[in-house]
Design an enzyme around this catalytic site. Structure first.
Site, mmCIF file in Angstrom:
data_model
loop_
_atom_site.group_PDB
_atom_site.id
_atom_site.type_symbol
_atom_site.label_atom_id
_atom_site.label_comp_id
_atom_site.label_asym_id
_atom_site.label_seq_id
_atom_site.Cartn_x
_atom_site.Cartn_y
_atom_site.Cartn_z
ATOM 1 N N HIS A 257 3.469 1.673 -1.981
ATOM 2 C CA HIS A 257 3.599 1.907 -3.421
ATOM 3 C C HIS A 257 2.293 2.438 -4.010
ATOM 4 C CE1 HIS A 257 6.729 -1.405 -2.979
ATOM 5 N NE2 HIS A 257 7.432 -0.413 -3.505
ATOM 6 N N ARG B 13 10.356 -5.615 2.105
ATOM 7 C CA ARG B 13 11.137 -6.509 2.958
ATOM 8 C C ARG B 13 10.324 -7.027 4.143
ATOM 9 N NH1 ARG B 13 16.815 -5.794 1.916
ATOM 10 N NH2 ARG B 13 17.147 -4.094 0.430
ATOM 11 N N GLN C 280 0.806 -1.218 0.000
ATOM 12 C CA GLN C 280 0.000 0.000 0.000
ATOM 13 C C GLN C 280 0.842 1.273 0.000
ATOM 14 O OE1 GLN C 280 -3.293 0.278 -0.584
ATOM 15 N NE2 GLN C 280 -3.094 -1.926 -0.962
ATOM 16 N N GLU D 3 9.152 8.804 1.047
ATOM 17 C CA GLU D 3 10.096 9.381 2.006
ATOM 18 C C GLU D 3 10.691 8.340 2.952
ATOM 19 O OE1 GLU D 3 8.259 12.676 3.977
ATOM 20 O OE2 GLU D 3 8.571 14.019 2.260
#
Length: 282
Positions: free
Chosen positions: A37, A189, A35, A150
């Site tokens: 991305h 990850r 989410q 960010e």
């Protein structure tokens, strides 16, 4: 939704869109979409007529071969997720050979020291790899705007520096970190973490929040020592680095300066999985 794996076919398609004065947004990813991305994609969709999402696990930005091999690859799931968001998305998912040919190697960049601290200190050659692939994608897609999260704040600043120094005509836009319900910064990850460790990893964000509170009254040195002590007591997480730095120059803090924005940066290993996060302090 259109999917391309060849540069020539993608650029041919995009040239027609550009000729029709359609604005293009680019969201570069390494796949295993989540989410975080999708928030970038939705922002890009709101600000452009067409959005290109690249899905490419870039070998030149990995300093450890096993990290590259373990990086999650879920292309079919990624395409299904993007298709559910909008049909105005174009996916570019090339092979390494298509991008690099027979020479999988980074260019060398000058980032004015932005690449020498934090991630750059612990991941040799990482940012040359990032600069190489981002520059290539920017020149291939020719977007009006490109969007980056960010969570990788140092990377965002380095990409801005690269675009500025090379005088590339693209607007680089940073978007806020998306977090899981427990505060853990969303990352591909995270899929490699066990359910228990994924919950325990909320400790990272909680430490950042407390550091932000302490920053109002305590010295940077005391905060750094406090953070180290917290991780020494944690059985699940191993601290690689914690740094407080100038948000613009990424220079580690020596003494608080007026009219300077500071941000805390952290890298942690959770059962061998490397996680990063950051938080503005003032």
């Amino acid at each position: 939704m259109r999917v391309f794996d060849q540069k020539k076919e993608l650029t041919s398609f995009l040239q027609k869109e550009i000729a029709e004065k359609r604005t293009i947004g680019l969201v570069p990813t390494m796949g295993a979409l989540h989410q975080g991305h999708i928030s970038l994609v939705k922002t890009a969709l709101a600000e452009n007529d067409l959005v290109v999402v690249s899905i490419f696990v870039n070998p030149t930005q990995f300093d450890k071969k096993d990290d590259l091999e373990k990086y999650p690859k879920k292309i079919e799931q990624d395409l299904d997720l993007l298709s559910s968001v909008s049909q105005q998305i174009v996916v570019f998912s090339p092979s390494a050979d298509e991008i690099y040919g027979n020479n999988i190697k980074s260019q060398a960049y000058q980032f004015d020291g932005l690449d020498k601290v934090m991630e750059g200190e612990f991941r040799e050659g990482h940012f040359d790899g990032v600069g190489t692939i981002v520059e290539l994608f920017l020149k291939t897609v020719s977007p009006n705007r490109a969007y980056f999260g960010e969570k990788d704040f140092q990377q965002l600043q380095i990409i801005k520096k690269m675009v500025e120094s090379k005088k590339l005509p693209y607007q680089i836009i940073g978007c806020p970190i998306e977090r899981e319900p427990n505060g853990l910064a969303m990352s591909s990850r995270n899929e490699r973490l066990s359910k228990k460790v994924r919950q325990e990893a909320s400790f990272i964000y909680n430490v950042l929040l407390t550091a932000k509170t302490k920053f109002g009254t305590e010295s940077a040195y005391n905060i750094l020592e406090w953070v180290k002590a917290q991780f020494e007591k944690n059985a699940f997480l191993k601290l690689e680095y914690f740094e407080i730095a100038d948000e613009d120059t990424l220079t580690p803090i020596l003494k608080k300066q007026a009219n300077t924005k500071y941000r805390a940066f952290i890298a942690v290993y959770a059962n061998g999985v490397r996680l990063i996060d950051n938080l503005r302090l003032n």
